[in-house]
Design an enzyme around this catalytic site. Structure first.
Site, short mmCIF file in Angstrom:
data_model
loop_
_atom_site.label_atom_id
_atom_site.label_comp_id
_atom_site.label_asym_id
_atom_site.label_seq_id
_atom_site.Cartn_x
_atom_site.Cartn_y
_atom_site.Cartn_z
N ASP A 98 0.85 -1.17 0.00
CA ASP A 98 0.00 0.00 0.00
C ASP A 98 0.90 1.24 0.00
O ASP A 98 2.09 1.15 0.34
CB ASP A 98 -0.91 -0.01 1.23
CG ASP A 98 -1.91 1.12 1.22
OD1 ASP A 98 -2.54 1.35 0.19
OD2 ASP A 98 -2.03 1.79 2.27
N ASP A 104 -0.32 5.12 0.73
CA ASP A 104 -0.66 6.09 1.77
C ASP A 104 -0.58 5.44 3.14
O ASP A 104 -1.29 4.48 3.43
CB ASP A 104 -2.06 6.65 1.55
CG ASP A 104 -2.16 7.50 0.30
OD1 ASP A 104 -1.42 8.48 0.21
OD2 ASP A 104 -2.97 7.17 -0.58
#
Length: 351
Positions: free
Chosen positions: A28, A30
């Site tokens: 991922d 963010d």
């Protein structure tokens, strides 16, 4: 890949560094690699070391606002070299989902950013901006904080007429340099409340995003690396693959301890340095006492649950203490979640 996910009651051990035990990290962005525009501490050097050791790095994000090229350029500017092909977005996943259900070349009303429009063009679809453009579908994706309010009205007009509605993801929040901001899920709620409709969703934790990721990366033994229990970790659970939760984004230690089975990660680490290390095992001590319950040991820490409260003794790496607490609390919860007071134990660990 596991066909039937088990009820996890403790984190797993790994004698080998995770970067060697898995062929591909599905990272991922963010809250894991960066927050706002800047890199998270230890991310750049950890990813470089993992890559140098032979691990393939792929960046998997529910944020549909930017194109893979823009994301790759951002990563490269931070010191994490990346190519557009290394980036998989929920925009790509939802574009494939739409293309499978509408005629080739169909118009799609877009409420979102360039990343979503580019993904639709990649599938041969035509992005449009008005409900009066006779769209075959409506799609919503995160468009940044400056998305005009009138765009939501266009979505509502089309959805109310019965046009099929899609969403890249349902993340209610997104981490930023200034704190937690509204995500695409909050924008989707606006249209849902006005129209009473229900979109088809592609992003994590749902299967279309996992399918898109595996198709584009060719991963054989992937490790999902994320900061969110309800997207990254649940997505790994749904896909039957292992996961690493890093505590650099949305999820804190208290939320981890209260996680239901679908949100319990395979491994836990403070940050991306966890990719470069093995994971210590959590051992159950001999059961005893009137209730027959045992204690759980990780590193220098011992954790247990008594009368609805977690107890923690020892010293050492705080993450080891957190792993021991996870075993004690998750075992107590079984298929449920929460119900144990963990405040004192977490305070002792500094969480």
């Amino acid at each position: 890949m596991s066909q039937q996910p088990r009820i996890r009651t403790r984190t797993d051990a790994s004698e080998r560094p995770l970067s060697e035990a898995y062929d591909t990290a599905l990272l991922d962005l963010d809250g894991v690699v960066y927050a706002g525009g800047g890199a998270i501490a230890h991310a750049v050097e950890s990813l470089e070391a993992a890559r140098s050791g032979g691990m393939h790095l792929a960046y998997v994000t529910n944020n549909a606002s930017r194109t893979p090229r823009a994301v790759a350029e951002h990563l490269t500017s931070l010191g994490v070299p990346a190519e557009p092909g290394d980036v998989i977005t929920s925009a790509q996943a939802v574009a494939r989902l739409i293309a499978e259900q509408v005629p080739a070349g169909a118009r799609v009303l877009v409420i979102g950013g360039e990343g979503l429009r580019g993904a639709l063009r990649e599938r041969g679809l035509e992005p449009v901006g008005s409900a009066d453009d006779d769209p075959a579908a409506v799609v919503q994706g995160y468009g940044g904080p400056e998305l005009p309010w009138g765009r939501f009205a266009e979505a509502c007009y089309a959805v109310a007429r019965g046009v099929p509605w899609f969403a890249s993801n349902l993340d209610l929040t997104i981490p930023s340099a200034r704190g937690i901001a509204p995500g695409n899920g909050a924008a989707v709620e606006v249209v849902r409340l006005v129209t009473g409709g229900e979109p088809q969703v592609a992003g994590k934790p749902l299967p279309p995003m996992h399918r898109e990721t595996i198709l584009r990366t060719g991963a054989v033994r992937p490790l999902v690396v994320g900061d969110r229990l309800d997207t990254d970790i649940e997505g790994a659970y749904v896909g039957g693959v292992d996961s690493l939760l890093v505590l650099t984004g949305v999820t804190d230690a208290a939320q981890l301890l209260a996680a239901p089975p679908r949100h319990r990660p395979t491994y836990v680490a403070a940050d991306l340095r966890g990719l470069l290390a093995g994971q210590p095992g959590v051992v159950e001590a001999e059961r005893g006492g009137v209730d027959g319950r045992g204690s759980f040991v990780c590193g220098g820490w011992t954790a247990s649950v008594r009368d609805g409260e977690a107890a923690l003794d020892g010293e050492g790496d705080p993450v080891d203490g957190l792993r021991a607490l996870c075993a004690a609390v998750w075992t107590e919860a079984g298929e449920g979640a929460g119900g144990v007071d963990t405040g004192k134990s977490l305070a002792r660990l500094g969480y």
